[in-house]
Structures are given as structure tokens and as C-alpha cells.
Design a protein around this motif. Structure first.
Motif, mmCIF file in Angstrom:
data_model
loop_
_atom_site.group_PDB
_atom_site.id
_atom_site.type_symbol
_atom_site.label_atom_id
_atom_site.label_comp_id
_atom_site.label_asym_id
_atom_site.label_seq_id
_atom_site.Cartn_x
_atom_site.Cartn_y
_atom_site.Cartn_z
ATOM 1 N N ARG A 283 0.830 -1.212 0.000
ATOM 2 C CA ARG A 283 0.000 0.000 0.000
ATOM 3 C C ARG A 283 0.866 1.266 0.000
ATOM 4 N NH1 ARG A 283 -5.311 -0.824 0.703
ATOM 5 N NH2 ARG A 283 -6.024 -2.833 1.537
ATOM 6 N N GLY B 202 0.191 2.899 -3.277
ATOM 7 C CA GLY B 202 -1.028 3.645 -3.000
ATOM 8 C C GLY B 202 -2.259 2.964 -3.559
ATOM 9 N N LEU C 266 -5.645 1.177 -4.476
ATOM 10 C CA LEU C 266 -7.012 1.074 -3.998
ATOM 11 C C LEU C 266 -7.798 0.261 -5.013
ATOM 12 C CD1 LEU C 266 -7.733 4.715 -2.755
ATOM 13 C CD2 LEU C 266 -7.406 2.678 -1.331
ATOM 14 N N ASN D 99 -10.935 -0.808 -7.356
ATOM 15 C CA ASN D 99 -12.086 -0.225 -8.048
ATOM 16 C C ASN D 99 -13.032 -1.369 -8.387
ATOM 17 O OD1 ASN D 99 -13.936 1.106 -9.648
ATOM 18 N ND2 ASN D 99 -12.510 1.544 -11.318
ATOM 19 N N VAL E 111 -5.657 -5.759 -1.768
ATOM 20 C CA VAL E 111 -6.864 -4.936 -1.860
ATOM 21 C C VAL E 111 -8.134 -5.702 -1.490
ATOM 22 C CG1 VAL E 111 -5.845 -3.438 -3.617
ATOM 23 C CG2 VAL E 111 -7.239 -5.391 -4.332
ATOM 24 N N SER F 96 -3.323 0.552 -9.610
ATOM 25 C CA SER F 96 -4.747 0.336 -9.368
ATOM 26 C C SER F 96 -5.113 -1.089 -9.748
ATOM 27 C CB SER F 96 -5.600 1.327 -10.173
ATOM 28 O OG SER F 96 -5.436 1.106 -11.565
#
Length: 213
Positions: free
Chosen positions: A19, A23, A25, A27, A56, A177
Motif C-alpha cells: 500500500r 497507493g 485502492l 475499483n 486490496v 490500481s
């Protein structure tokens, strides 16, 4: 320190590091992270891909989700072997199982039969080419035929190849992502060609548009 406790601590550390570095996250575009047995499939460009998907997932789902990984890379006796076997409880495939009577996919089908969800890369190997997606291997079709009741959830991992370039040991901090699409099920009478084409289209539909330079 007991091996199980050490594995849990390493897992928490790996998730936290992933993380911080990316970064990342999730979706959840086509579904929600529900507590049901699934096979998460994704594009494959880095040894860190399954870590990112695992990271995630909600904590409760991580415990039942096992990555499918190569025995020759994640199954040794060193640090990678400990991470593969103990930390992530990976389903290890012997990619060299070519002798008569050997079936590399058998361990995957057995894991699903035991109730595990999976993280599975249908390209079969890391994509280090300029192609967006390598041809998909037929193992996913065999798995879907064996368990047509289990949802196959496509996911697209973006930017991970730049975080963990081929041949590099240390990751490069960059934003990544993971986009999850709508679940797929093998349809009655659907043949391998049609199913694999539908899977490929579902993966490519999740790919973000090219960024402007």
C-alpha cells in the motif's frame, strides 16, 4: 517465534508495504467484494501481481483466497518459498509437469474443491512483451468446466510492471490500481474458443485508457 505467527506478521507487513509503495485502492466496477468463492483472474506483468490483488481484498476474504503460483519460483526452501507456502498459502503449479499422467492443473482444481478462492493468471506467465495481453492458456477453461458454479472475476492491474521491472529486486514507488469487473460463468454448451474470447474481452475492457504524456 512459531512459524504461523511469523507468517501472519510477514503477511501484514507485505500488505502494508504494498500500500505504501503503490497507493493501491480497489475499483469494484462490476461487482462487490462479497464473501463467496471466486476465481480472480488478472493480467500478469510482475511477480508482485498476486500480492497487489491479495492486498486490496478485505481481510476476511484474504484468509480464504490463495494465489496460484509457479512451483519453481515460489516453492523453494528460501525466503521466496516461505512467502509462497507459509505467508500466502499459494497453490503451487509445477510448470514442468509434462510426464504421462501428470496434470499441473490438478492441484488448482483440488484447491477449489476444498473451498478456496483463487488468484489466477490465465496468461500462464509474466507478460514482458509489448503486447497488451498474451494469449490466454486453456487451463482456465478446464477449471471453469470442472466448477461452472464458481464466479470468475476479471481484474486489471495497472502500472505494476513499472513498480517491479523485470530483473529488478527493489520496487519503485508508483501509483497502481486494481479494477474488478463483472463476474463470468461458463455458459451451457459454450466451447473453449468462445469462452476464452469472452474472458479476454472482459479483461481488456478493464484496462485504463492510455495516459497523456
Amino acid at each position: 517465534m512459531p512459524a504461523r505467527l511469523l507468517a501472519r506478521l510477514v503477511a501484514m507487513s507485505v500488505a502494508g508495504l504494498a500500500r505504501v509503495l503503490t497507493g493501491v485502492l480497489p475499483n469494484w466496477r462490476g461487482c462487490l467484494p462479497e464473501a463467496k468463492q471466486r476465481v480472480y483472474i488478472a493480467n500478469h506483468t510482475s511477480h508482485g501481481d498476486f500480492v497487489l490483488i491479495w492486498t486490496v481484498l478485505p481481510h476476511a476474504l484474504r484468509r480464504q483466497t490463495r494465489p496460484v503460483a509457479a512451483l519453481d519460483y515460489w516453492g523453494g526452501n528460501g525466503v521466496r518459498g516461505f512467502i509462497g507456502r507459509e505467508v500466502f498459502n499459494a497453490v503451487l503449479i509445477d510448470r514442468k509437469a509434462t510426464a504421462p499422467g501428470q496434470d499441473a492443473l490438478a492441484v488448482v482444481i483440488d484447491a477449489v474443491g476444498a473451498g478456496a478462492s483463487l488468484i489466477y493468471f490465465p496468461e500462464g506467465t509474466r507478460n514482458t512483451t509489448d503486447e497488451v495481453l498474451l494469449p490466454l492458456k486453456s487451463g482456465l477453461y478446464r477449471l471453469a468446466r470442472a466448477r461452472p458454479d464458481i464466479e470468475i472475476v476479471p481484474a486489471w492491474i495497472d502500472n505494476m510492471a513499472r513498480v517491479m521491472p523485470k530483473g529488478e529486486f527493489l520496487p519503485v514507488p508508483l501509483l497502481c490500481s486494481v479494477t474488478f469487473g463483472a463476474p463470468l460463468l461458463l455458459q451451457p454448451e459454450e466451447d473453449k474458443t468462445a469462452f476464452m474470447a469472452r474472458v479476454r474481452d472482459a479483461l481488456l475492457a478493464l484496462k485504463p485508457e492510455e495516459r497523456e504524456q
